[in-house]
Scaffold this motif. Structure first.
Motif, PDB file in Angstrom:
ATOM      1  N   THR A  50       0.931  -1.092  -0.004  1.00  0.00           N
ATOM      2  CA  THR A  50       0.087  -0.045  -0.257  1.00  0.00           C
ATOM      3  C   THR A  50       0.795   1.284  -0.054  1.00  0.00           C
ATOM      4  OG1 THR A  50      -1.914  -1.173   1.398  1.00  0.00           O
ATOM      5  CG2 THR A  50      -1.945   1.227   1.223  1.00  0.00           C
ATOM      6  N   LEU A  73       1.786   5.393  -0.434  1.00  0.00           N
ATOM      7  CA  LEU A  73       1.433   7.039  -0.175  1.00  0.00           C
ATOM      8  C   LEU A  73       2.412   7.795  -1.075  1.00  0.00           C
ATOM      9  CD1 LEU A  73       0.063   9.311   1.298  1.00  0.00           C
ATOM     10  CD2 LEU A  73       1.461   9.182   3.086  1.00  0.00           C
ATOM     11  N   PHE A 112       0.579   2.483   5.746  1.00  0.00           N
ATOM     12  CA  PHE A 112       1.411   2.327   4.473  1.00  0.00           C
ATOM     13  C   PHE A 112       2.559   1.556   4.419  1.00  0.00           C
ATOM     14  CE2 PHE A 112      -0.997   6.253   4.114  1.00  0.00           C
ATOM     15  CZ  PHE A 112      -1.772   6.234   3.116  1.00  0.00           C
ATOM     16  N   THR A 127       6.031   4.937   1.394  1.00  0.00           N
ATOM     17  CA  THR A 127       5.750   6.433   0.779  1.00  0.00           C
ATOM     18  C   THR A 127       6.769   6.859   0.012  1.00  0.00           C
ATOM     19  OG1 THR A 127       4.663   6.918   3.136  1.00  0.00           O
ATOM     20  CG2 THR A 127       5.466   8.633   1.725  1.00  0.00           C
TER      21      THR A 127
END
Length: 665
Positions: free
Chosen positions: A536, A538, A616, A619
């Motif tokens: 995941t 960002l 997250f 990033t």
């Protein structure tokens, strides 16, 4: 300059805790304390129903490791070892708090152990909540219940499964199938959730909260927004580096609370700002530092003019005669009335008696500003922009709304406690850049010495006025507001300084991004390759979403892009190749965590404890920090660290200093 890879690591306990998301189903009692009855019923009902279906698999300790996630197994193993180390057979409240210390848990702890007991009671109706102890088997039973098994579904970590539940709940309540809920449908939904007839007050409160636009009906977006924000931490406006456990009188004494808040103040950037450090060493050059100091004190004179009136206001609110006496002594010195010992010590330092005796400190400050104006042959008093003191003034006004506690925060934590450290930097800068004598710099010398005594006197009053959690919370919030306002003041002085014909320092430029942003994207992608599968992501300063889309193509499961430009976000959202797990929102990177909390309904992120532990895996920030001030960059990096999961990675790229002033490779 190649991208920089930041690896967020943590201990095993925190890593295990990270995998246990979302938060367990919370019983109504917990939600009643944090919000309202109907909010808890709405937010938790679906999960609790699933939880009851799982009870048959978890009662009586018949739990095998095959039914548990890897994170749950690791957590149970850690707990077993910790209990053995402490010589305990079960987890009591004391050991529970030690575990929280171990993982660096900084949120409110009051009632948290009771919440855990109730959660286990929901997972196993045979559990004796009144025993106030939790065995390893009890924890196993909870970890195989539905709310703790959900994280095994990868999509739920990103909020997708929760969104499916929210939509199903909405569709079930929408009896007329018209895509909106009216008052009667909300009433019927509450009746089913409660198992009894809800009161009119509960129905009205629920409908008012759900019907955001006030049009008399609840659409799905309104329903989703409410559901996803129901569990956001009540004290999320407190700094993430502040230990909220000290807010509870049952966990810390009055003296301990004050001591911890003092440490927080002295470590804050409102006291240790890079402007102060650079002024102290004349790092801008003597001539330029002198000019910047004049601008600083000229702006500061607009802010500190109400100090005496604030002391008088506090005196009127005090009841303790001793406190009134010591504060009155402070006021006497502020008005220029000193004991003989002080005057003699001043003379030894070259400060003439007649130049300070009977002269209020406010007047001494005015004389200092006039002296600097004469030495530099210029004046800024009539030209100070309003924006410089705007936040400081606002912080004082907001704090004063809290009466005595607000004034104590203003006078102690926001002034007397920290002023000696701040003024020492200013004094050093004046001596280095302008060669001021002790006589000329007497205002700062007197304050550096006397404010330490004044702080000691005020401290006694503070300790006597922080007996309850409510009082402590007011002091903390006002203190933080005042310190953040000082940071804004320093940043604004720097901005004002940059308006000189020849800027004396380099705040990161805010011009257009460099072409090298595009040219070096491949470097960012290369740094991500070992961590991207199933991640995941960002994307801060995402622009039109090019990197986010490329990372999805390379194996990421979800991306969330944030950019301050609405045009960029519109372009990203309208891209023909946009994926269903690709989200873009308008937001200021300097307030990243807050922006994401406020847009969970647009990104399907899970609010609540996940935002404390991290959401997250990766990033990225491509050519972002060259468009931010140092203060904004510090805030952004702090938020990124907080939002990364344990073991997550932060990959960013900035231009070489040689290209700071413009574009090019």
């Amino acid at each position: 300059m190649p991208p920089i890879l930041y690896d967020k690591t943590t201990n095993g306990a925190a890593a295990a805790a990270q995998e246990q998301k979302p938060e367990p189903a919370q019983p109504p009692a917990k939600t009643l304390r944090r919000r309202s009855e109907f909010a808890g019923l709405l937010a938790q009902s679906g999960l609790r129903a699933s939880l009851y279906l799982e009870r048959k698999n978890s009662i009586n300790g018949n739990v095998s490791k095959s039914n548990m996630s890897e994170g749950a197994i690791a957590a149970i193993d850690d707990l077993t070892l910790q209990l053995k180390f402490w010589g305990k057979s079960s987890l009591d409240e004391e050991a529970f708090n030690l575990l929280l210390d171990d993982i660096g848990y900084s949120r409110e702890r009051f009632g948290l152990f009771d919440d855990l007991l109730e959660d286990i009671g929901y997972a196993n109706p045979l559990f004796d909540v009144t025993s106030r102890t939790i065995s390893v088997d009890n924890m196993r039973q909870m970890y195989v219940s539905e709310p703790y098994r959900i994280p095994e579904q990868a999509v739920f970590n990103d909020g997708e499964a929760l969104m499916s539940f929210v939509e199903a709940l909405f569709r079930a309540a929408d009896v007329t199938d018209d895509n909106v809920l009216d008052y009667d449908e909300v009433k019927q939904m509450l009746r089913k959730l409660l198992g009894s007839e809800p009161t009119e007050e509960v129905i009205d409160e629920a409908f008012k909260a759900l019907d955001v636009d006030g049009d008399g009906q609840v659409n799905f977006e309104e329903f989703k927004s409410f559901m996803l924000k129901a569990n956001v931490n009540d004290v999320s406006d407190l700094s993430s580096d502040f230990n909220e456990a000290i807010l509870s009188p049952s966990h810390s004494s009055d003296l301990k609370f004050v001591t911890e808040l003092e440490k927080y103040c002295k470590a804050h950037r409102g006291v240790n700002h890079h402007l102060l450090q650079n002024l102290a060493t004349a790092a801008f050059g003597k001539k330029e530092t002198a000019d910047l100091l004049l601008r600083f004190v000229s702006a500061y004179s607009k802010f500190n003019s109400n100090f005496i009136s604030n002391i008088n206001a506090l005196l009127e609110m005090l009841d303790d005669l001793y406190h009134i006496e010591v504060l009155s002594e402070n006021l006497e010195e502020e008005m220029g009335h000193y004991d003989e010992e002080t005057l003699v010590e001043g003379e030894k330092m070259g400060i003439k008696r007649e130049s300070i005796e009977g002269i209020p400190h406010r007047q001494l400050f005015i004389e200092l500003v006039e002296l600097l104006e004469t030495k530099l042959a210029r004046s800024y008093l009539k030209f100070i922009p309003d924006y410089i003191c705007e936040k400081l003034t606002h912080a004082v006004e907001e704090s004063m709304k809290h009466g005595k506690l607000g004034l104590l925060a203003i006078l102690y934590f926001g002034s007397e406690l920290i002023v000696p450290q701040i003024y020492s930097n200013i004094l050093d800068g004046l001596r280095l850049s302008m060669g001021l004598t002790n006589e000329e710099a007497k205002f700062f010398i007197l304050h550096i010495d006397m404010d330490k005594d004044h702080a000691d006197s005020l401290r006694e009053i503070i300790v006597a006025n922080c007996r309850t959690k409510a009082e402590r919370l007011v002091l903390v919030k006002c203190t933080r507001l005042l310190l953040e306002a000082r940071v804004s003041f320093y940043d604004s002085v720097l901005k004002y300084g940059s308006e000189m014909s020849e800027p004396v320092f380099d705040v990161h430029p805010t011009g257009n991004r460099c072409f090298s942003d595009i040219a070096l994207r491949s470097n960012v992608l290369h740094m991500c390759k070992d961590h991207i599968k199933g991640a995941t992501v960002l994307d801060v300063g995402c622009g039109t979403g090019h990197l986010s889309r490329e990372l999805l193509n390379r194996g990421a499961t979800k991306t969330v892009g944030v950019d301050i430009s609405s045009d960029m976000i519109e372009a990203a959202n309208s891209h023909p190749g946009k994926n269903r797990t690709e989200y873009y929102v308008v937001g200021d990177a300097a307030q990243l965590k807050l922006e994401l909390l406020n847009t969970t309904n647009q990104t399907n992120l899970m609010p609540g404890a996940g935002f404390d532990m991290g959401v997250f895996d990766i990033t990225i920030a491509s050519f972002l920090f060259n468009c931010m001030s140092i203060t904004e960059m510090n805030q952004c990096v702090g938020d990124i660290h907080s939002l990364l999961k344990p073991g997550g990675h932060f990959i960013f790229i900035v231009p070489h200093p040689a290209f700071n002033s413009g574009c090019g490779i």
